[in-house]
Design an enzyme around this catalytic site. Structure first.
Site, PDB file in Angstrom:
ATOM      1  N   CYS A 103       0.852  -1.194   0.000  1.00  0.00           N
ATOM      2  CA  CYS A 103       0.000   0.000   0.000  1.00  0.00           C
ATOM      3  C   CYS A 103       0.887   1.243   0.000  1.00  0.00           C
ATOM      4  O   CYS A 103       1.981   1.255   0.561  1.00  0.00           O
ATOM      5  CB  CYS A 103      -0.949  -0.014   1.195  1.00  0.00           C
ATOM      6  SG  CYS A 103      -0.180  -0.334   2.795  1.00  0.00           S
ATOM      7  N   SER A 139       3.476  -2.295   3.800  1.00  0.00           N
ATOM      8  CA  SER A 139       3.379  -0.862   3.514  1.00  0.00           C
ATOM      9  C   SER A 139       4.568  -0.421   2.670  1.00  0.00           C
ATOM     10  O   SER A 139       5.658  -0.992   2.757  1.00  0.00           O
ATOM     11  CB  SER A 139       3.377  -0.060   4.816  1.00  0.00           C
ATOM     12  OG  SER A 139       4.672  -0.065   5.403  1.00  0.00           O
ATOM     13  N   ASP A 140       4.367   0.606   1.839  1.00  0.00           N
ATOM     14  CA  ASP A 140       5.526   1.290   1.286  1.00  0.00           C
ATOM     15  C   ASP A 140       6.260   1.895   2.485  1.00  0.00           C
ATOM     16  O   ASP A 140       5.650   2.220   3.508  1.00  0.00           O
ATOM     17  CB  ASP A 140       5.090   2.378   0.301  1.00  0.00           C
ATOM     18  CG  ASP A 140       6.203   2.765  -0.662  1.00  0.00           C
ATOM     19  OD1 ASP A 140       7.355   2.372  -0.411  1.00  0.00           O
ATOM     20  OD2 ASP A 140       5.930   3.449  -1.654  1.00  0.00           O
ATOM     21  N   CYS A 141       7.563   2.032   2.374  1.00  0.00           N
ATOM     22  CA  CYS A 141       8.365   2.337   3.559  1.00  0.00           C
ATOM     23  C   CYS A 141       7.917   3.624   4.249  1.00  0.00           C
ATOM     24  O   CYS A 141       7.851   4.686   3.619  1.00  0.00           O
ATOM     25  CB  CYS A 141       9.836   2.404   3.191  1.00  0.00           C
ATOM     26  SG  CYS A 141      10.477   0.801   2.669  1.00  0.00           S
ATOM     27  N   SER A 147       4.981   4.422   5.291  1.00  0.00           N
ATOM     28  CA  SER A 147       3.660   4.941   4.932  1.00  0.00           C
ATOM     29  C   SER A 147       2.763   5.135   6.149  1.00  0.00           C
ATOM     30  O   SER A 147       1.967   6.087   6.194  1.00  0.00           O
ATOM     31  CB  SER A 147       2.962   3.991   3.953  1.00  0.00           C
ATOM     32  OG  SER A 147       3.606   3.994   2.706  1.00  0.00           O
TER      33      SER A 147
END
Length: 509
Positions: A2, A35-37, A39
């Site tokens: 995400c 998660s995208d880092c 996020s």
């Protein structure tokens, strides 16, 4: 994974409809969601979506997030449990998804050297087959934007000296972009070209910013060479994650270098642009002395060999632009803070992407030339397509109905039809060709000017042809999203586009 952004006011990493409903439910994901880092930290610290970090951790996990790239959940999840925002069973669900994936990968099966993939190493990556694949991927990605008759392909037998000029002519790491792997070896553009003909090389600029171009030296070189290849563009010093470009021009004195070299060049001038994004190169597009233009993206470790393959005709280019190249004036009309897709003539806003943009382009989405000449024609398509509606549907009673909602009940009926095309290669040499099928819907709900509904890449021998078929799903391919985000199927006249060929049909109830 995400992302950082919000969709309809909700961070994607805190959206249960997206994570649990769509990804794990509708798409049947049998794995983990990460998660995208940072996020989760972003939607707390920067977007202020929750009042406390514990609330942010709880919302992410309850939405269906299994793994956080970063330290935020590690710091705040235990406190979220203590405050009653999460149950341990919620955490167990996430851990189960993570560990089940590790188990399927054999992570707990003992000594990895004894497992099926345990002995793989660099020797298995850098095989001749894989290095050939890198070269072929680069060739397929090259887009021929402009080609004057008699320019490309160059004949190696006719070229005694080739001038190779530009800050990207002899680069290595630039070619692999970012988020890159470790290359097996590099073939620079200069090395690739030199493998076929004698070359004379000049960098032209000390780097891509090109503050002080070697104009005099470059002109002298081009004036005596049988052909000139200009390798220009940018690198990660000017475009990368968290570092946006501020305009659409080639940097520094690159345009000056191109213009001055083209004025005096003895033979064809081939401009090669290496970049991730597009440029306003109208000065070169409309300059008759710049006889060919190639966009090569960041072509990877074998990029130099692939560029040479296309320039010398060992490979017939077939790439298409994945985005529109806009004029510099576009930036003056489109604030980077305005994400609206649709144009707004009252404010001079031209819209975004090929689907909605109404202004002039340098090169449009899907543009790409070939050394072959292909023709496309729709040979069979319906004149009328009917949508089955229930007898009590509101549109059965109204003459003003211009669309119907693309609801699950209707779309389960799967209204489809076929489009048959004949594609011919009229040239003597074979080549690949990407057939792009676009549709223009009726002008309701501020619908797109056109949108892509199908594409397929085929290879045709010289002087040959083939029949192709596209299956069009009315709900999937013809529906549009209205101003309120609801998916609708517009009623009325549609236009199918394949190249310059068009076919009109009517969609009705």
């Amino acid at each position: 994974m995400c992302s950082y952004n919000q969709v309809n006011g909700k961070p994607t990493c805190a959206d249960p409809h997206l994570l649990a409903g769509v990804i794990r439910g509708q798409w049947k994901l049998n794995g983990y969601i990460v998660s995208d880092c940072d996020s989760v930290e972003v939607f707390f610290d920067d977007q202020h979506y929750t009042k406390t970090p514990e609330q942010a951790a709880a919302k992410a996990i309850l939405a269906g997030l299994d793994l956080n790239c970063g330290s935020f959940l590690g710091q705040h999840t235990a406190a979220a449990v203590k405050k009653g925002l999460l149950k341990e069973s919620d955490i167990d669900n996430a851990i189960t998804n993570n560990f089940a994936t590790l188990m399927r990968l054999g992570f707990f099966d003992g000594d990895p050297r004894k497992q099926p993939y345990g002995k793989l190493g660099p020797k298995d990556v850098c095989t001749a087959e894989n290095q050939g694949l890198a070269r072929d991927a680069a060739r397929q990605g090259i887009v021929l934007l402009k080609n004057t008759a008699g320019s490309l392909p160059l004949s190696p037998a006719a070229i005694k000296t080739l001038a190779v000029i530009g800050p990207n002519a002899n680069v290595t790491k630039t070619m692999i972009g970012n988020y890159e792997g470790i290359p097996c070896k590099y073939t620079t553009p200069l090395q690739g070209l030199t493998a076929s003909v004698a070359t004379k090389y000049l960098p032209g600029c000390s780097n891509v910013t090109c503050g002080n171009a070697q104009v005099k030296e470059a002109k002298k070189l081009a004036a005596t060479a049988d052909a000139t290849v200009l390798l220009m563009g940018i690198d990660q010093s000017l475009e990368r994650e968290s570092f946006d470009r501020v305009d659409l021009r080639l940097p520094g004195q690159q345009p000056l270098l191109i213009k001055e070299v083209a004025k005096v060049a003895k033979g064809p001038v081939i401009l090669v642009i290496m970049s991730g994004g597009g440029f306003d190169i109208s000065f070169a597009k409309h300059n008759d002395k710049v006889t060919s233009i190639l966009w090569v993206g960041y072509p990877g470790e074998a990029g130099g060999a692939a560029i040479a393959d296309v320039i010398f005709g060992y490979y017939n280019p077939s790439g298409r632009l994945p985005m529109t190249w806009y004029p510099q004036s576009y930036l003056d009309k489109v604030p980077m803070t305005n994400m609206n897709m649709r144009p707004d003539p009252s404010k001079g806003y031209p819209g975004r992407t090929y689907r909605f943009y109404t202004g002039e382009t340098i090169y449009s989405f899907g543009h790409g030339l070939s050394y072959s000449k292909f023709s496309r024609k729709i040979v069979k398509a319906p004149q009328t397509v009917s949508i089955p509606l229930d007898d009590d549907h509101v549109c059965r009673q109204s003459l003003d109905c211009n669309s119907v909602e693309a609801v699950e009940q209707l779309c389960k009926k799967s209204v489809t039809f076929d489009i048959h095309l004949r594609v011919q290669n009229k040239a003597s040499h074979g080549g690949s060709h990407s057939v792009l099928l676009f549709v223009t819907p009726p002008s309701v709900h501020n619908s797109p000017r056109k949108h892509l509904i199908g594409f397929e890449k085929i290879y045709l021998k010289g002087k040959s042809g083939t029949l192709m078929r596209f299956k069009v799903d009315v709900c999937k391919d013809l529906s549009v999203v209205d101003e309120l985000g609801r998916r609708k199927i517009a009623l009325g006249q549609y236009v199918l586009h394949v190249g310059n060929f068009k076919h009109t049909f009517s969609l009705r109830i």
